[in-house]
Structure formats: structure tokens, C-alpha cells
Design a protein around this motif. Structure first.
Motif, PDB file in Angstrom:
ATOM      1  N   MET A 112       0.845  -1.185   0.000  1.00 14.26           N
ATOM      2  CA  MET A 112       0.000   0.000   0.000  1.00 14.26           C
ATOM      3  C   MET A 112       0.882   1.238   0.000  1.00 14.26           C
ATOM      4  O   MET A 112       1.863   1.319   0.729  1.00 14.26           O
ATOM      5  N   SER A 113       0.539   2.190  -0.822  1.00 13.80           N
ATOM      6  CA  SER A 113       1.347   3.405  -0.886  1.00 13.80           C
ATOM      7  C   SER A 113       0.584   4.577  -0.280  1.00 13.80           C
ATOM      8  O   SER A 113      -0.574   4.456   0.115  1.00 13.80           O
ATOM      9  N   ALA A 114       1.247   5.704  -0.236  1.00 13.57           N
ATOM     10  CA  ALA A 114       0.656   6.909   0.346  1.00 13.57           C
ATOM     11  C   ALA A 114      -0.630   7.284  -0.399  1.00 13.57           C
ATOM     12  O   ALA A 114      -0.725   7.114  -1.618  1.00 13.57           O
ATOM     13  N   PRO A 115      -1.612   7.804   0.331  1.00 12.98           N
ATOM     14  CA  PRO A 115      -2.869   8.224  -0.302  1.00 12.98           C
ATOM     15  C   PRO A 115      -2.651   9.357  -1.310  1.00 12.98           C
ATOM     16  O   PRO A 115      -1.700  10.127  -1.207  1.00 12.98           O
ATOM     17  N   ASP A 116      -3.566   9.460  -2.260  1.00 14.52           N
ATOM     18  CA  ASP A 116      -3.466  10.480  -3.304  1.00 14.52           C
ATOM     19  C   ASP A 116      -3.387  11.898  -2.725  1.00 14.52           C
ATOM     20  O   ASP A 116      -2.665  12.740  -3.254  1.00 14.52           O
ATOM     21  N   GLU A 117      -4.141  12.160  -1.668  1.00 15.84           N
ATOM     22  CA  GLU A 117      -4.118  13.502  -1.062  1.00 15.84           C
ATOM     23  C   GLU A 117      -2.717  13.840  -0.542  1.00 15.84           C
ATOM     24  O   GLU A 117      -2.235  14.957  -0.714  1.00 15.84           O
ATOM     25  N   SER A 118      -2.053  12.881   0.063  1.00 23.72           N
ATOM     26  CA  SER A 118      -0.692  13.097   0.556  1.00 23.72           C
ATOM     27  C   SER A 118       0.278  13.326  -0.595  1.00 23.72           C
ATOM     28  O   SER A 118       1.152  14.191  -0.519  1.00 23.72           O
ATOM     29  N   LEU A 119       0.116  12.557  -1.661  1.00 24.33           N
ATOM     30  CA  LEU A 119       0.967  12.727  -2.842  1.00 24.33           C
ATOM     31  C   LEU A 119       0.756  14.108  -3.461  1.00 24.33           C
ATOM     32  O   LEU A 119       1.704  14.767  -3.885  1.00 24.33           O
ATOM     33  N   ASP A 120      -0.499  14.543  -3.497  1.00 26.72           N
ATOM     34  CA  ASP A 120      -0.818  15.870  -4.030  1.00 26.72           C
ATOM     35  C   ASP A 120      -0.144  16.964  -3.191  1.00 26.72           C
ATOM     36  O   ASP A 120       0.469  17.884  -3.739  1.00 26.72           O
TER      37      ASP A 120
END
Length: 132
Positions: A1-9
Motif C-alpha cells: 500500500m502506498s501513500a494516499p493520493d491527497e498526501s501525494l498531491d
């Protein structure tokens, strides 16, 4: 599992802001598998205390303006050698180049996947829109 999209944004917005202030070696590390309190470490550096402060100001301004996010915690501002901005989802480390070489966070977190911050794409989009 990777970092959530909001965190990546958030990391990409912060990374672009740091790059706009001419930060050196802007890198995002997905630490969501190794750390429970945050998803992403953004690490970058400046050549002087003044540049470190400018990078910090730029990151804070961009995240507030573009994503309405303020840091939950801020440390190291007075010395401007290693400033930490904690946004919960991401933690931004802005280090003086000498301190970055000494502490080598990338080596410490070498098992964490590197995030594509899309900095080259942002520069390409900006230069294309500037020339039109």
C-alpha cells in the motif's frame, strides 16, 4: 500500500514550491509503510540559512494558497539550518546543504519508495504557457 493520493498531491505542491525557490535535490519519500504518523517525507536543501528560510516560506505559502493547509507544527526556524514543517499527511524537511550531507535522510530512509513529484512536468507546463 502506498501513500494516499491527497498526501501525494500535497507533496507535489510542496515540491514545486521548494523548486521555485531553487531548492537543491527535492525528493519525496513514501514512508507510509514504515511510519504510522505520516505518509510522505519531502526533503530538500538550500545553500544558506537565508535560502532555507525562503524555501520554508514558499512551501508554507503554496500549501496555504493552493490547498488551504497550515502546518500543525514547525521546528528549527530560528537557526534555519533544518526546518521541519509537519502537515500531518506530509512532513517537509528543509535543510542547509551541509546538514543534509551530514544527516543523510535519504540514506536513513533508503527502503522508502521515491515519489515522482512531477517537477519536470510542472516546469514544462509553465515554460509552454509562458511562451504563448
Amino acid at each position: 500500500m502506498s501513500a494516499p493520493d491527497e498526501s501525494l498531491d500535497l507533496a507535489r505542491v510542496a515540491g514545486r514550491a521548494a523548486a521555485d525557490k531553487l531548492a537543491n535535490e527535492v525528493i519525496g519519500l513514501d514512508v507510509s509503510e514504515q511510519v504510522v504518523i505520516t505518509d510522505v517525507f519531502l526533503v530538500c536543501s538550500g545553500d544558506s540559512e537565508r535560502q532555507v528560510s525562503a524555501i520554508v516560506d514558499g512551501v508554507e505559502e503554496a500549501l496555504l494558497k493552493e490547498r488551504r493547509r497550515k502546518p500543525l507544527r514547525r521546528e528549527g526556524e530560528r537557526d534555519a539550518r533544518w526546518v521541519l514543517l509537519d502537515y500531518g499527511d506530509i512532513v517537509v524537511h528543509v535543510q542547509h546543504a551541509e546538514d543534509r550531507a551530514f544527516y543523510a535522510l535519504e540514506r536513513l530512509w533508503r527502503d522508502a519508495p521515491v515519489i515522482d513529484l512531477q517537477l519536470d512536468q510542472a516546469a514544462t507546463v509553465e515554460s509552454t504557457s509562458d511562451s504563448q
